[in-house]
Design an enzyme around this catalytic site. Sequence first.
Site, PDB file in Angstrom:
ATOM      1  CD  GLU B  64      -2.546  -1.204   2.675  1.00 34.84           C
ATOM      2  OE1 GLU B  64      -3.659  -1.727   2.708  1.00 34.84           O
ATOM      3  OE2 GLU B  64      -1.977  -0.731   3.684  1.00 34.84           O
ATOM      4  CD  GLN B 148       0.787  -1.977  17.279  1.00 32.59           C
ATOM      5  OE1 GLN B 148       0.320  -1.023  17.871  1.00 32.59           O
ATOM      6  NE2 GLN B 148       1.856  -1.870  16.530  1.00 32.59           N
ATOM      7  CG  ASP B 169      -0.813 -15.108  19.960  1.00 36.31           C
ATOM      8  OD1 ASP B 169      -0.625 -13.978  19.485  1.00 36.31           O
ATOM      9  OD2 ASP B 169      -0.805 -16.146  19.257  1.00 36.31           O
ATOM     10  N   GLY B 234      -8.237  -5.939  12.078  1.00 40.27           N
ATOM     11  CA  GLY B 234      -9.080  -5.932  10.873  1.00 40.27           C
ATOM     12  C   GLY B 234      -8.748  -4.706  10.058  1.00 40.27           C
ATOM     13  CG  ASP B 235      -5.031  -4.158   8.857  1.00 44.41           C
ATOM     14  OD1 ASP B 235      -5.286  -5.257   8.347  1.00 44.41           O
ATOM     15  OD2 ASP B 235      -3.919  -3.841   9.278  1.00 44.41           O
TER      16      ASP B 235
END
Lengths: 347, 347
Positions: B64, B148, B169, B234-235
Amino acid sequence: MTPPSDKALVPFVSVENMMRLVNAMGAETVLRELASYIEADFKRWPEFDKTPRVASHSTDGVIELMPTADAENYGFKYVNGHPKNMKEGYQTVTAFGVLSSVANGYPILLSEMTVLTALRTAATSALVAKYLAPKGAKTMAMIGNGAQCEFQALAFKAICGITTVRLYDIDPAATAKAARNLAGTGLTVVACKTGEEAIEGAEVITTCTADKQYATILTDNMVGAGVHINAIGGDCPGKTELHRDILLRSDIFVEYPPQTRIEGEIQALDADHPVTELWQVMRGQAEGRRDPRQITLFDSVGFAIEDFSALRYIAEKVKGTEFFDMLDMLADPDDPRDLFGMLQRAG
Amino acid sequence: MTPPSDKALVPFVSVENMMRLVNAMGAETVLRELASYIEADFKRWPEFDKTPRVASHSTDGVIELMPTADAENYGFKYVNGHPKNMKEGYQTVTAFGVLSSVANGYPILLSEMTVLTALRTAATSALVAKYLAPKGAKTMAMIGNGAQCEFQALAFKAICGITTVRLYDIDPAATAKAARNLAGTGLTVVACKTGEEAIEGAEVITTCTADKQYATILTDNMVGAGVHINAIGGDCPGKTELHRDILLRSDIFVEYPPQTRIEGEIQALDADHPVTELWQVMRGQAEGRRDPRQITLFDSVGFAIEDFSALRYIAEKVKGTEFFDMLDMLADPDDPRDLFGMLQRAG
């Protein structure tokens, strides 16, 4: 601190290294080879992800990102266009670009593209003229003798067999500069005092001026039958070089219609005015020049695939040479999930 | 060859220099200062040129470009997202960015942004939570303990006063890594065996997972009243983390609706589902949290202005330090029109 791993490093071609590479190979060789890379990519046009460039316009200029990708590589160029820069001692156009791996998204080359864009623009023009210029064309008029001028002249010599260039610029100093630089290249160079004088006897007319306004560099009565017009300068909204009547008499060839209709000479025409896509000509799927008396027009704006080809070419050419440095541009923790640990341990 | 002029050089912040800068200042200070730069830019949101990021999707991931500009500066980030990279020893996300002058289009900073994006994403989340989290929130659940995770934990400590993080996790090794890195930061760290266990007593729930698929990290019955959900993972199209029913019970806050509707959790909802823009909350033009029992949701996708703020911040902070190198990235001929002459004379 331990040196970063190979995965963190990206080969970088600086301006100095680009010039060393080009001078080591010879500019004409580079232009010819670049043209063959661009031609190969135009011939596989449908394989590319294509989008009009993303432009950010301001009062004084524009900054653009030009991305494209095939199945293997992604490339983009950052390029600005600021006509007023020249008066302040800055380049009108500067650029750099990146080639990446589609498979993992990692950059594999960062390169200066100010010099490289000048080369690829000229290589593209000459490549297109190989398909469109009148057979046996020997003389090119060059209206606008700025930064792009000599690159165009040399590319047309190397790729199309042009032997004479006739130069004109509203600033005689620009013409003198170009004539000086082209002395010794083997081209016959004629400095002209008007645009009309420059196009005398020319089978190819290249317009390459930089004003961001609707200018008319060529008027209708200047252009006779049987020429190829290589219109480089009209490349953003509000910036054109040719009188509309010339467009109406020409068969118009473009790189990527969605971008050219916004930025090129054809912004002066209806949105459905017929144009031919060059990749189709190169694949033999559309006709190029069909008649010696026809006026063909390459409405050049520059498309991302040309930069992609150029980056692909440079990535190949610098391999095994000294013409690049390795930049610590990417984080590479031992465990990809442990970015924070890498930061902590560096402290 | 003479060294290039200052006009040809662009300050470059490598990964090593970014880490040196952050460690010299302290990560919590950097997160706090970054958040204040981001907040200042969100508060002047209408001044920015905004566009959804330009994404090139492939089977394995996405590359991107994220540009934005105000009247003075232009910035963009290159960023990839390749979930499968992790298994092959590469980062899921790597990034670099450039800040430029709008006036002449020249780059004024090239910076690594893998580390910087981790910092700005965490700073943005914590900044948003300052407006939306229940008053006096002390405990955060962190579902997804990848690259992150620790940045989020530290940002919420530094900016929101979170004292306890509860980690979960699907891979216990990731939880162990995060717990190890967060030991000594002053946070109470609780490693949990299930998502349900992690959210016990948490006023803030951060979801930060990386699979490119419609996953449901949080189901409806897991989320009670009076929490703030910070949904980071969610990206991109096809990548979500929350069950749709949670969205329907939440008040949803977003960065830039045209981008979030394509990429965020709300891609699961109707295109006209009401959302609140965060810049309006920060300017006091829209309501943030209005009720202790309300569920607020930050549907985070990451927007170009956050990267712009981060680049602006780094450009300021490296001034007068040793934490950058000068790169010969721009051509600077004596006469801007004499690019060819510069190349020739270098030969």
